[in-house]
Design a protein around this motif. Structure first.
Motif, PDB file in Angstrom:
ATOM      1  N   THR A  13      42.951  -3.727  43.146  1.00  0.00           N
ATOM      2  CA  THR A  13      42.456  -4.625  44.186  1.00  0.00           C
ATOM      3  C   THR A  13      41.619  -3.919  45.243  1.00  0.00           C
ATOM      4  O   THR A  13      40.518  -4.355  45.559  1.00  0.00           O
ATOM      5  CB  THR A  13      43.630  -5.377  44.843  1.00  0.00           C
ATOM      6  OG1 THR A  13      44.340  -6.071  43.827  1.00  0.00           O
ATOM      7  CG2 THR A  13      43.131  -6.337  45.903  1.00  0.00           C
ATOM      8  N   PRO A  14      42.077  -2.764  45.832  1.00  0.00           N
ATOM      9  CA  PRO A  14      41.248  -2.129  46.866  1.00  0.00           C
ATOM     10  C   PRO A  14      40.062  -1.344  46.318  1.00  0.00           C
ATOM     11  O   PRO A  14      39.239  -0.862  47.073  1.00  0.00           O
ATOM     12  CB  PRO A  14      42.228  -1.193  47.576  1.00  0.00           C
ATOM     13  CG  PRO A  14      43.252  -0.873  46.537  1.00  0.00           C
ATOM     14  CD  PRO A  14      43.371  -2.098  45.686  1.00  0.00           C
ATOM     15  N   THR A  15      39.979  -1.179  44.974  1.00  0.00           N
ATOM     16  CA  THR A  15      38.903  -0.373  44.410  1.00  0.00           C
ATOM     17  C   THR A  15      37.549  -1.043  44.568  1.00  0.00           C
ATOM     18  O   THR A  15      36.553  -0.397  44.910  1.00  0.00           O
ATOM     19  CB  THR A  15      39.179  -0.101  42.920  1.00  0.00           C
ATOM     20  OG1 THR A  15      40.433   0.524  42.799  1.00  0.00           O
ATOM     21  CG2 THR A  15      38.101   0.799  42.341  1.00  0.00           C
ATOM     22  N   ALA A  16      37.460  -2.317  44.318  1.00  0.00           N
ATOM     23  CA  ALA A  16      36.194  -3.047  44.418  1.00  0.00           C
ATOM     24  C   ALA A  16      35.602  -2.988  45.821  1.00  0.00           C
ATOM     25  O   ALA A  16      34.400  -2.694  45.970  1.00  0.00           O
ATOM     26  CB  ALA A  16      36.388  -4.494  43.973  1.00  0.00           C
ATOM     27  N   PRO A  17      36.365  -3.233  46.895  1.00  0.00           N
ATOM     28  CA  PRO A  17      35.777  -3.090  48.238  1.00  0.00           C
ATOM     29  C   PRO A  17      35.279  -1.680  48.523  1.00  0.00           C
ATOM     30  O   PRO A  17      34.251  -1.494  49.173  1.00  0.00           O
ATOM     31  CB  PRO A  17      36.919  -3.478  49.180  1.00  0.00           C
ATOM     32  CG  PRO A  17      37.797  -4.352  48.361  1.00  0.00           C
ATOM     33  CD  PRO A  17      37.721  -3.824  46.981  1.00  0.00           C
ATOM     34  N   ARG A  18      35.987  -0.675  48.012  1.00  0.00           N
ATOM     35  CA  ARG A  18      35.546   0.699  48.242  1.00  0.00           C
ATOM     36  C   ARG A  18      34.204   0.952  47.569  1.00  0.00           C
ATOM     37  O   ARG A  18      33.319   1.609  48.136  1.00  0.00           O
ATOM     38  CB  ARG A  18      36.590   1.682  47.717  1.00  0.00           C
ATOM     39  CG  ARG A  18      37.877   1.709  48.545  1.00  0.00           C
ATOM     40  CD  ARG A  18      38.891   2.622  47.918  1.00  0.00           C
ATOM     41  NE  ARG A  18      40.152   2.593  48.628  1.00  0.00           N
ATOM     42  CZ  ARG A  18      41.262   3.199  48.210  1.00  0.00           C
ATOM     43  NH1 ARG A  18      41.240   3.863  47.048  1.00  0.00           N
ATOM     44  NH2 ARG A  18      42.375   3.130  48.904  1.00  0.00           N
ATOM     45  N   ARG A  19      34.072   0.484  46.352  1.00  0.00           N
ATOM     46  CA  ARG A  19      32.797   0.647  45.657  1.00  0.00           C
ATOM     47  C   ARG A  19      31.670  -0.076  46.392  1.00  0.00           C
ATOM     48  O   ARG A  19      30.546   0.425  46.491  1.00  0.00           O
ATOM     49  CB  ARG A  19      32.909   0.136  44.228  1.00  0.00           C
ATOM     50  CG  ARG A  19      33.806   0.981  43.334  1.00  0.00           C
ATOM     51  CD  ARG A  19      33.900   0.386  41.954  1.00  0.00           C
ATOM     52  NE  ARG A  19      34.742   1.205  41.086  1.00  0.00           N
ATOM     53  CZ  ARG A  19      35.080   0.860  39.848  1.00  0.00           C
ATOM     54  NH1 ARG A  19      34.632  -0.300  39.334  1.00  0.00           N
ATOM     55  NH2 ARG A  19      35.852   1.653  39.130  1.00  0.00           N
ATOM     56  N   THR A  24      26.868   0.217  49.707  1.00  0.00           N
ATOM     57  CA  THR A  24      26.195  -0.163  50.948  1.00  0.00           C
ATOM     58  C   THR A  24      25.757   1.067  51.734  1.00  0.00           C
ATOM     59  O   THR A  24      24.625   1.138  52.240  1.00  0.00           O
ATOM     60  CB  THR A  24      27.110  -1.039  51.808  1.00  0.00           C
ATOM     61  OG1 THR A  24      27.534  -2.184  51.044  1.00  0.00           O
ATOM     62  CG2 THR A  24      26.400  -1.502  53.064  1.00  0.00           C
ATOM     63  N   ARG A  25      26.660   2.052  51.814  1.00  0.00           N
ATOM     64  CA  ARG A  25      26.312   3.276  52.528  1.00  0.00           C
ATOM     65  C   ARG A  25      25.177   4.020  51.827  1.00  0.00           C
ATOM     66  O   ARG A  25      24.289   4.569  52.482  1.00  0.00           O
ATOM     67  CB  ARG A  25      27.541   4.171  52.631  1.00  0.00           C
ATOM     68  CG  ARG A  25      28.623   3.639  53.567  1.00  0.00           C
ATOM     69  CD  ARG A  25      29.815   4.564  53.572  1.00  0.00           C
ATOM     70  NE  ARG A  25      30.856   4.089  54.488  1.00  0.00           N
ATOM     71  CZ  ARG A  25      32.052   4.664  54.630  1.00  0.00           C
ATOM     72  NH1 ARG A  25      32.349   5.747  53.901  1.00  0.00           N
ATOM     73  NH2 ARG A  25      32.926   4.176  55.465  1.00  0.00           N
ATOM     74  N   ARG A  26      25.215   4.029  50.486  1.00  0.00           N
ATOM     75  CA  ARG A  26      24.171   4.719  49.741  1.00  0.00           C
ATOM     76  C   ARG A  26      22.818   4.042  49.960  1.00  0.00           C
ATOM     77  O   ARG A  26      21.802   4.700  50.184  1.00  0.00           O
ATOM     78  CB  ARG A  26      24.517   4.746  48.254  1.00  0.00           C
ATOM     79  CG  ARG A  26      23.611   5.672  47.432  1.00  0.00           C
ATOM     80  CD  ARG A  26      23.990   5.660  45.974  1.00  0.00           C
ATOM     81  NE  ARG A  26      25.358   6.055  45.763  1.00  0.00           N
ATOM     82  CZ  ARG A  26      26.324   5.278  45.301  1.00  0.00           C
ATOM     83  NH1 ARG A  26      26.040   4.003  45.016  1.00  0.00           N
ATOM     84  NH2 ARG A  26      27.536   5.717  45.123  1.00  0.00           N
ATOM     85  N   ARG A  27      22.811   2.708  49.897  1.00  0.00           N
ATOM     86  CA  ARG A  27      21.561   1.982  50.127  1.00  0.00           C
ATOM     87  C   ARG A  27      21.065   2.175  51.554  1.00  0.00           C
ATOM     88  O   ARG A  27      19.850   2.343  51.785  1.00  0.00           O
ATOM     89  CB  ARG A  27      21.764   0.505  49.847  1.00  0.00           C
ATOM     90  CG  ARG A  27      22.008   0.173  48.364  1.00  0.00           C
ATOM     91  CD  ARG A  27      22.327  -1.292  48.177  1.00  0.00           C
ATOM     92  NE  ARG A  27      22.589  -1.589  46.771  1.00  0.00           N
ATOM     93  CZ  ARG A  27      23.010  -2.784  46.326  1.00  0.00           C
ATOM     94  NH1 ARG A  27      23.190  -3.778  47.199  1.00  0.00           N
ATOM     95  NH2 ARG A  27      23.223  -2.962  45.038  1.00  0.00           N
ATOM     96  N   LEU A  28      21.990   2.181  52.510  1.00  0.00           N
ATOM     97  CA  LEU A  28      21.594   2.392  53.900  1.00  0.00           C
ATOM     98  C   LEU A  28      21.016   3.793  54.088  1.00  0.00           C
ATOM     99  O   LEU A  28      19.997   3.971  54.770  1.00  0.00           O
ATOM    100  CB  LEU A  28      22.802   2.186  54.823  1.00  0.00           C
ATOM    101  CG  LEU A  28      22.544   2.339  56.336  1.00  0.00           C
ATOM    102  CD1 LEU A  28      21.531   1.301  56.792  1.00  0.00           C
ATOM    103  CD2 LEU A  28      23.844   2.198  57.118  1.00  0.00           C
ATOM    104  N   GLY A  29      21.650   4.790  53.456  1.00  0.00           N
ATOM    105  CA  GLY A  29      21.135   6.155  53.548  1.00  0.00           C
ATOM    106  C   GLY A  29      19.772   6.298  52.908  1.00  0.00           C
ATOM    107  O   GLY A  29      18.880   6.959  53.458  1.00  0.00           O
TER     108      GLY A  29
END
Length: 296
Positions: A13-19, A24-29
């Motif tokens: 369950t928590p894996t999908a939000p982490r991905r 999101t961070r990668r795209r922002l970077g």
């Protein structure tokens, strides 16, 4: 089955939000990096654009806004600069000096660095330190001794003299550069060649030098840019108009009391144009050399 499946569901369950957060961070970077690169490119290209635009204006009709492209470009400025610079002759002289310096520097520096790296003796370390110490000596310190040496050797106002002078000034960095690269090359390849009966020169020519191709290309481009843009040594060592380089041709357009943009700026554009073309055609070798160096 229920007790085994439930923990797996709870762990997934928590894996999908982490991905999602990571993406999101990668795209922002990536977006921030793209914006920074665009701003940096604009910062670098803006002076070049202004240089070209202003060079196309007539002196009496220079605009208040240097970014405004002229409605009727004055190409006569470039035709006049081409003639006054003796452009083909000065470019030919610069190419001859530059290519000869690059070839001599690459050959001698690679041989010297190979001997220093492979023969680890006390004297080789001393020789390496002498080469590296040359990086700390400004060219202005050696101008007078260099002129006297060239005068005694009857090498003033000659292609050979200025090529030797340039090779001497670029050798410290070249030896330092090649030595750092050769330390990453395994010596087993040379030992295998020696077992097969190859001599030192054959080993260098067929084994070592081909491995130095990325470093050689990067160093050659560095030497070409340094020699092409230099004004000091041609101004001191060359006196004949027939041996005038591009930088001397540009320097000749600068008046004693006045500075005419419509005369100076076209000569700058014409002087940089061949070097710009060479760099664009060989930039992949620069990137390859940097990538190899970083990877090792």
């Amino acid at each position: 089955m229920t007790t085994l499946t439930a923990p797996a569901t709870q762990q997934q369950t928590p894996t999908a939000p982490r991905r999602t957060v990571r993406r999101t961070r990668r795209r922002l970077g990536n977006g921030v990096a793209s914006v920074v690169l665009v701003l940096f490119a604009a910062l670098v290209l803006t002076p070049i654009y202004v240089l070209v635009v202003v060079s196309l204006h007539h002196g009496q009709s220079a605009p208040d806004n240097p970014f405004a492209f002229p409605t009727a470009p004055d190409w006569q400025n470039y035709r006049t600069a081409f003639v006054n610079m003796h452009y083909l002759r000065s470019v030919g002289n610069t190419l001859l000096i530059t290519l000869a310096t690059a070839a001599l520097t690459v050959l001698t520096a690679s041989l010297a660095a190979w001997a220093i790296v492979r023969h680890t003796r006390r004297w080789t370390r001393t020789v390496y330190q002498v080469f590296v110490s040359g990086l700390t000596i400004p060219i202005f310190v050696v101008l007078t001794p260099l002129y006297e040496v060239m005068q005694k050797l009857h090498l003033l106002d000659s292609y050979g003299g200025i090529v030797l002078a340039y090779a001497a000034t670029t050798m410290p960095f070249a030896v330092f550069f090649f030595a750092g690269f050769l330390r990453t090359v395994p010596a087993e390849l040379e030992e295998a060649a020696a077992v097969d009966g190859a001599g030192l020169l054959r080993t260098f020519a067929q084994i070592v030098f081909p491995l130095l191709k990325p470093a050689t290309a990067t160093l050659a481009i560095f030497v070409v840019m340094q020699v092409w843009n230099d004004l000091i040594l041609p101004l001191v060592l060359l006196s004949s108009d027939s041996k005038q380089t591009v930088t001397l041709a540009v320097y000749a357009t600068i008046g004693t009391h006045t500075l005419s943009p419509e005369q100076l700026l076209p000569t700058l554009v014409l002087g940089v144009l061949p070097l710009f073309a060479v760099f664009l055609s060989l930039q992949r070798y620069v990137v390859a050399g940097i990538a190899v160096g970083v990877g090792k």
